[in-house]
Scaffold this active site. Structure first.
Site, mmCIF file in Angstrom:
data_model
loop_
_atom_site.group_PDB
_atom_site.id
_atom_site.type_symbol
_atom_site.label_atom_id
_atom_site.label_comp_id
_atom_site.label_asym_id
_atom_site.label_seq_id
_atom_site.Cartn_x
_atom_site.Cartn_y
_atom_site.Cartn_z
ATOM 1 N N HIS A 92 0.833 -1.204 0.000
ATOM 2 C CA HIS A 92 0.000 0.000 0.000
ATOM 3 C C HIS A 92 0.870 1.258 0.000
ATOM 4 O O HIS A 92 1.536 1.564 0.973
ATOM 5 C CB HIS A 92 -0.935 -0.017 1.216
ATOM 6 C CG HIS A 92 -1.996 -1.054 1.110
ATOM 7 N ND1 HIS A 92 -1.811 -2.348 1.543
ATOM 8 C CD2 HIS A 92 -3.250 -0.989 0.605
ATOM 9 C CE1 HIS A 92 -2.921 -3.035 1.318
ATOM 10 N NE2 HIS A 92 -3.804 -2.239 0.739
ATOM 11 N N HIS A 109 -5.052 -5.793 -6.065
ATOM 12 C CA HIS A 109 -4.990 -6.951 -5.176
ATOM 13 C C HIS A 109 -6.385 -7.305 -4.687
ATOM 14 O O HIS A 109 -7.347 -6.561 -4.864
ATOM 15 C CB HIS A 109 -4.034 -6.697 -4.002
ATOM 16 C CG HIS A 109 -4.395 -5.530 -3.156
ATOM 17 N ND1 HIS A 109 -4.035 -4.235 -3.476
ATOM 18 C CD2 HIS A 109 -5.084 -5.443 -1.994
ATOM 19 C CE1 HIS A 109 -4.485 -3.410 -2.549
ATOM 20 N NE2 HIS A 109 -5.136 -4.117 -1.633
ATOM 21 N N CYS A 127 -13.035 -4.896 7.011
ATOM 22 C CA CYS A 127 -12.500 -5.163 5.682
ATOM 23 C C CYS A 127 -11.110 -5.764 5.847
ATOM 24 O O CYS A 127 -10.492 -5.645 6.894
ATOM 25 C CB CYS A 127 -12.479 -3.928 4.792
ATOM 26 S SG CYS A 127 -11.849 -2.441 5.538
ATOM 27 N N HIS A 146 -7.897 -8.527 3.738
ATOM 28 C CA HIS A 146 -7.277 -9.173 2.580
ATOM 29 C C HIS A 146 -7.157 -10.674 2.822
ATOM 30 O O HIS A 146 -6.475 -11.077 3.771
ATOM 31 C CB HIS A 146 -5.884 -8.597 2.345
ATOM 32 C CG HIS A 146 -5.876 -7.113 2.162
ATOM 33 N ND1 HIS A 146 -5.716 -6.254 3.228
ATOM 34 C CD2 HIS A 146 -6.024 -6.355 1.062
ATOM 35 C CE1 HIS A 146 -5.763 -5.008 2.773
ATOM 36 N NE2 HIS A 146 -5.951 -5.040 1.472
ATOM 37 N N GLU A 200 -10.530 -7.767 14.281
ATOM 38 C CA GLU A 200 -10.810 -6.333 14.328
ATOM 39 C C GLU A 200 -11.869 -5.957 15.349
ATOM 40 O O GLU A 200 -11.756 -4.918 16.003
ATOM 41 C CB GLU A 200 -11.260 -5.830 12.950
ATOM 42 C CG GLU A 200 -10.167 -5.855 11.907
ATOM 43 C CD GLU A 200 -10.606 -5.267 10.575
ATOM 44 O OE1 GLU A 200 -11.540 -4.429 10.551
ATOM 45 O OE2 GLU A 200 -10.013 -5.637 9.549
ATOM 46 N N TYR A 203 -12.710 -1.093 -6.795
ATOM 47 C CA TYR A 203 -12.502 0.351 -6.695
ATOM 48 C C TYR A 203 -11.012 0.667 -6.642
ATOM 49 O O TYR A 203 -10.184 -0.189 -6.322
ATOM 50 C CB TYR A 203 -13.230 0.937 -5.476
ATOM 51 C CG TYR A 203 -12.532 0.649 -4.176
ATOM 52 C CD1 TYR A 203 -11.723 1.600 -3.573
ATOM 53 C CD2 TYR A 203 -12.661 -0.591 -3.549
ATOM 54 C CE1 TYR A 203 -11.064 1.321 -2.385
ATOM 55 C CE2 TYR A 203 -12.007 -0.865 -2.368
ATOM 56 C CZ TYR A 203 -11.210 0.087 -1.792
ATOM 57 O OH TYR A 203 -10.549 -0.183 -0.627
ATOM 58 N N GLU A 215 -5.660 2.740 -2.598
ATOM 59 C CA GLU A 215 -6.252 1.411 -2.538
ATOM 60 C C GLU A 215 -6.660 1.060 -3.960
ATOM 61 O O GLU A 215 -7.194 1.907 -4.682
ATOM 62 C CB GLU A 215 -7.473 1.365 -1.614
ATOM 63 C CG GLU A 215 -7.148 1.190 -0.167
ATOM 64 C CD GLU A 215 -6.589 -0.186 0.203
ATOM 65 O OE1 GLU A 215 -6.265 -0.993 -0.687
ATOM 66 O OE2 GLU A 215 -6.463 -0.437 1.411
ATOM 67 N N GLU A 267 -8.387 -2.313 -5.407
ATOM 68 C CA GLU A 267 -8.839 -3.632 -4.984
ATOM 69 C C GLU A 267 -10.000 -4.181 -5.799
ATOM 70 O O GLU A 267 -10.904 -3.440 -6.190
ATOM 71 C CB GLU A 267 -9.293 -3.580 -3.513
ATOM 72 C CG GLU A 267 -8.200 -3.194 -2.559
ATOM 73 C CD GLU A 267 -8.657 -3.121 -1.116
ATOM 74 O OE1 GLU A 267 -7.791 -3.287 -0.243
ATOM 75 O OE2 GLU A 267 -9.852 -2.889 -0.857
ATOM 76 N N TRP A 269 -14.903 3.394 -0.361
ATOM 77 C CA TRP A 269 -15.508 2.128 -0.787
ATOM 78 C C TRP A 269 -16.924 1.994 -0.231
ATOM 79 O O TRP A 269 -17.795 1.439 -0.888
ATOM 80 C CB TRP A 269 -14.629 0.934 -0.430
ATOM 81 C CG TRP A 269 -14.228 0.810 1.011
ATOM 82 C CD1 TRP A 269 -14.871 0.137 2.001
ATOM 83 C CD2 TRP A 269 -13.071 1.381 1.618
ATOM 84 N NE1 TRP A 269 -14.199 0.247 3.188
ATOM 85 C CE2 TRP A 269 -13.074 1.013 2.986
ATOM 86 C CE3 TRP A 269 -12.013 2.167 1.142
ATOM 87 C CZ2 TRP A 269 -12.085 1.397 3.882
ATOM 88 C CZ3 TRP A 269 -11.024 2.553 2.038
ATOM 89 C CH2 TRP A 269 -11.068 2.167 3.385
#
Length: 187
Positions: A25, A32, A67, A69, A87, A104, A114, A116, A161
């Protein structure tokens, strides 16, 4: 939590390698794989979270519940379970796609991009929230229609997003259907 990576994707969305998450990032982040999850409680309230000020991208903004990965060879569902627990301390069930092809590319005020392919899901929380302070600085359980109205009236307060997803009528319809189904099953 052990060091995470992102799954790099080619222009067609096919995996082509991995890169450590923080190294990936920057001002020219490669495409990704990611996910977003909108978590609801049994009463149909939505878990709105505020990103911790220590986050590299979009610190302090209000956003979807969780959110993250997926790791190499980890399913989206496995990643959702892992990141919801990490989280927010929440265990989830009934993971349901609401916008499986969401994608986005946005740059925050710090210059972090970002980029993604980020399928969006809804899920049902089965326990109380216990936020991880390095991930979530605040949270509220809110009615879905109230948060949608807030995003539409004050988009600068929310992650890009989340703003983009709220403008997708089919995703909002899927979220409303999810809420109707969970509240109906609780009667």
């Amino acid at each position: 939590m052990q060091q995470e990576h992102v799954v790099l994707l080619n222009a067609q969305g096919k995996p082509e390698g991995i890169l450590e998450k923080y190294a990936a990032h920057h001002e020219n982040t490669p495409l990704h794989l990611a996910f977003s999850c909108w978590v609801f409680n049994a009463q149909g309230q939505y878990l709105l979270t505020r990103r911790a000020l220590t986050k590299k991208a979009w610190p302090g903004v209000w956003t979807n519940s969780v959110c993250g990965h997926p790791q190499w060879e980890e399913t989206q569902e496995e990643a959702i379970h892992r990141r919801c627990q990490y989280e927010t301390g929440v265990n989830v069930e009934n993971i349901t796609p609401v916008s499986p092809h969401f994608r986005y590319c946005e740059t925050d005020a710090n210059g972090i991009m970002e980029n993604e392919i980020c399928p969006v899901y809804a899920a049902l929380a089965v326990n109380e929230v216990q936020p991880h302070p390095e991930e979530v600085m605040d949270y509220h359980w809110v009615q879905l229609n109230d948060v949608i109205a807030s995003v539409r009236h004050t988009p600068w307060v929310f992650s890009p997003w989340m703003v983009q997803l709220v403008s997708d009528s089919s995703a909002i319809s899927a979220l409303n259907t999810f809420v109707q189904n969970i509240t109906r099953s609780q009667r």
